[in-house]
Design a protein around this motif. Structure first.
Motif, PDB file in Angstrom:
ATOM      1  N   LYS A   1      43.035   2.954  35.929  1.00  0.00           N
ATOM      2  CA  LYS A   1      43.092   1.889  36.952  1.00  0.00           C
ATOM      3  C   LYS A   1      41.813   1.061  36.886  1.00  0.00           C
ATOM      4  CE  LYS A   1      46.321   3.941  40.175  1.00  0.00           C
ATOM      5  NZ  LYS A   1      46.812   4.984  39.267  1.00  0.00           N
ATOM      6  N   PRO A   2      41.737   0.154  35.898  1.00  0.00           N
ATOM      7  CA  PRO A   2      40.519  -0.671  35.780  1.00  0.00           C
ATOM      8  C   PRO A   2      40.336  -1.567  37.011  1.00  0.00           C
ATOM      9  CG  PRO A   2      41.961  -0.942  33.867  1.00  0.00           C
ATOM     10  CD  PRO A   2      42.736  -0.199  34.895  1.00  0.00           C
ATOM     11  N   ASN A   3      39.113  -1.990  37.241  1.00  0.00           N
ATOM     12  CA  ASN A   3      38.823  -2.819  38.417  1.00  0.00           C
ATOM     13  C   ASN A   3      39.299  -4.264  38.251  1.00  0.00           C
ATOM     14  OD1 ASN A   3      37.625  -0.602  39.531  1.00  0.00           O
ATOM     15  ND2 ASN A   3      35.542  -1.178  38.945  1.00  0.00           N
ATOM     16  N   ASP A   4      39.590  -4.649  37.020  1.00  0.00           N
ATOM     17  CA  ASP A   4      39.995  -6.023  36.749  1.00  0.00           C
ATOM     18  C   ASP A   4      41.380  -5.977  36.104  1.00  0.00           C
ATOM     19  OD1 ASP A   4      40.429  -8.489  35.478  1.00  0.00           O
ATOM     20  OD2 ASP A   4      38.315  -8.769  34.979  1.00  0.00           O
ATOM     21  N   GLU A   5      42.287  -6.790  36.605  1.00  0.00           N
ATOM     22  CA  GLU A   5      43.671  -6.737  36.098  1.00  0.00           C
ATOM     23  C   GLU A   5      43.781  -7.136  34.625  1.00  0.00           C
ATOM     24  OE1 GLU A   5      46.074  -9.508  38.333  1.00  0.00           O
ATOM     25  OE2 GLU A   5      44.954 -11.223  37.568  1.00  0.00           O
ATOM     26  N   LEU A   6      42.775  -7.833  34.103  1.00  0.00           N
ATOM     27  CA  LEU A   6      42.839  -8.253  32.699  1.00  0.00           C
ATOM     28  C   LEU A   6      42.393  -7.142  31.738  1.00  0.00           C
ATOM     29  CD1 LEU A   6      41.484 -11.902  33.018  1.00  0.00           C
ATOM     30  CD2 LEU A   6      43.827 -11.207  32.530  1.00  0.00           C
ATOM     31  N   LEU A   7      41.729  -6.134  32.273  1.00  0.00           N
ATOM     32  CA  LEU A   7      41.268  -5.044  31.398  1.00  0.00           C
ATOM     33  C   LEU A   7      42.441  -4.113  31.067  1.00  0.00           C
ATOM     34  CD1 LEU A   7      37.798  -4.237  33.008  1.00  0.00           C
ATOM     35  CD2 LEU A   7      38.379  -5.869  31.221  1.00  0.00           C
ATOM     36  N   LEU A   8      42.390  -3.529  29.895  1.00  0.00           N
ATOM     37  CA  LEU A   8      43.523  -2.726  29.423  1.00  0.00           C
ATOM     38  C   LEU A   8      43.316  -1.257  29.794  1.00  0.00           C
ATOM     39  CD1 LEU A   8      43.770  -4.388  25.873  1.00  0.00           C
ATOM     40  CD2 LEU A   8      44.991  -5.012  27.966  1.00  0.00           C
ATOM     41  N   PRO A   9      44.225  -0.698  30.591  1.00  0.00           N
ATOM     42  CA  PRO A   9      44.049   0.688  31.050  1.00  0.00           C
ATOM     43  C   PRO A   9      44.312   1.708  29.945  1.00  0.00           C
ATOM     44  CG  PRO A   9      46.160  -0.166  31.803  1.00  0.00           C
ATOM     45  CD  PRO A   9      45.463  -1.308  31.106  1.00  0.00           C
ATOM     46  N   THR A  10      43.742   2.885  30.121  1.00  0.00           N
ATOM     47  CA  THR A  10      44.075   4.022  29.247  1.00  0.00           C
ATOM     48  C   THR A  10      45.393   4.601  29.748  1.00  0.00           C
ATOM     49  OG1 THR A  10      41.769   4.505  28.794  1.00  0.00           O
ATOM     50  CG2 THR A  10      43.327   6.321  28.496  1.00  0.00           C
ATOM     51  N   VAL A  11      46.354   4.685  28.859  1.00  0.00           N
ATOM     52  CA  VAL A  11      47.693   5.143  29.262  1.00  0.00           C
ATOM     53  C   VAL A  11      48.215   6.165  28.254  1.00  0.00           C
ATOM     54  CG1 VAL A  11      50.062   4.420  29.769  1.00  0.00           C
ATOM     55  CG2 VAL A  11      48.189   2.870  30.264  1.00  0.00           C
ATOM     56  N   VAL A  12      48.788   7.238  28.778  1.00  0.00           N
ATOM     57  CA  VAL A  12      49.438   8.246  27.928  1.00  0.00           C
ATOM     58  C   VAL A  12      50.943   8.005  27.979  1.00  0.00           C
ATOM     59  CG1 VAL A  12      49.926  10.713  27.648  1.00  0.00           C
ATOM     60  CG2 VAL A  12      47.632   9.974  28.314  1.00  0.00           C
TER      61      VAL A  12
END
Lengths: 173, 176
Positions: free
Chosen positions: B62-73
């Protein structure tokens, strides 16, 4: 002898891992070489050809909306474009975002980017050595020659110094 | 003799530097996952241990900025096996002077993602392999690297539920 053989084996092992994904052969867009020409579309759908900017000092900045260090540099490029635009500076942003182009458009609008932002392509990144990191910035003189290339975020003063060098270059007639 | 000694020292030094430099790759590694033994109709917890190379960070889920790419499994279990309730740890709030006041929600070093594996009663007994991947995007203090995917896989051994020994003790037929 055993140590030497072991060393050679280890060296081979590490070198194998090292070169995976690393650049091989001559590095494109090196300092002193001609900046590879390209045609890319900007946010408005117009095409921009790098060689059409010949005679201007060009800052070619590869960036992405998902890259915080890239976004930190952008206000400086905006400011430098304002300050040195009349002296022939042209900043050009090349977005390497893979996702929705609307994210790039939104970001550019929200941050009032005052220079062309182009949608990048892998083929153009390859021409510039692969662009393994972002931001990567090329400073190109008025004759289309790469004066400097900077990998990673640079400081504000460092950027201005490179901009001034590019502006001070004399265009061949 | 002296020459071969110098050569050996050089090679050892070279190899040591190469080994150290390997740590500069912005990779995220997935520890091998042991076989999960689960009864038909049962469930078990899946733990995925991840490690980000020293000096780098990846965005949290859940990054603080919507443009950042989250780590997802992402996991693709075979039919009849469900993987639900994927739990990510909270991100560490990272402030980088180079990028100003913005704080990033990131993972560094070792972290775990867990999930619940449920086996439907219709699943055949035996071992089944689950394939998946971790999508991440790494940066260090000055630069970011393109989004990457780390593959992962593990086995699930579906076994027959144990027959419980009845605690019911029949009363003596002589007792009426």
């Amino acid at each position: 002898m055993v140590v030497v053989v072991a060393g050679l084996l280890l060296m081979g092992k590490f070198r194998g891992k090292f070169t995976a994904g690393a650049r091989t052969g001559p590095v494109a867009a090196d300092k002193g070489s001609a900046a590879p020409d390209f045609v890319l579309s900007d946010l408005q759908g117009h095409t921009v050809k790098l060689s059409d900017l010949r005679g201007k000092a060009v800052v070619l900045n590869f960036w992405a909306t998902w890259c915080p260090p890239c976004k930190a540099e952008i206000p400086w490029f905006i400011e430098l474009q304002k300050r040195y635009g009349a002296q022939g500076l042209q900043v050009v942003g090349v977005s390497m975002d893979d996702g929705d182009q609307k994210d790039v458009e939104k970001f550019a609008a929200e941050n009032s980017i005052n220079y062309p932002v182009l949608f990048g392509k892998d083929s153009v990144a390859d021409q510039y050595g692969g662009i393994s990191y972002l931001p990567t910035t090329f400073y190109i003189d008025r004759n289309g020659v790469v004066l400097n290339r900077v990998f990673g975020q640079a400081g504000r003063d460092e950027i201005e110094q490179d901009v001034k060098r590019a502006i001070d270059s004399k265009a061949h007639s | 003799m002296k020459l071969s000694h110098s050569l050996a020292s050089f090679l050892l030094l070279f190899c040591a530097s190469a080994a150290l430099a390997q740590g500069t790759s912005p990779s995220l590694s997935v520890a091998p996952i042991g076989t999960l033994v689960i009864t038909r109709g049962g469930k078990a917890q899946l733990d995925i241990a991840l490690q980000v190379n020293r000096g780098f960070h990846v965005n949290s889920n859940k990054p603080n900025d919507e443009l950042l790419l989250p780590t997802v499994v992402h996991l693709n279990p075979p039919q009849g096996i469900m993987i639900v309730n994927i739990q990510y740890p909270a991100g560490e709030q990272l402030a980088l002077p180079m990028i100003g006041n913005e704080k990033l929600s990131v993972y560094t070093g070792a972290f775990n993602v867990s999930a619940e594996v449920r086996i439907q009663k219709s699943v055949a007994l035996g071992t089944q392999r689950v394939h998946g991947e971790v999508k991440y995007q790494a940066c260090d203090n000055r630069q970011c690297f393109p989004p990457k995917t780390a593959p992962l896989e593990f086995d699930i051994k579906v076994v027959r539920p144990k027959v419980r020994k009845s605690t019911y003790t029949p009363a003596s037929p002589h007792i009426r």
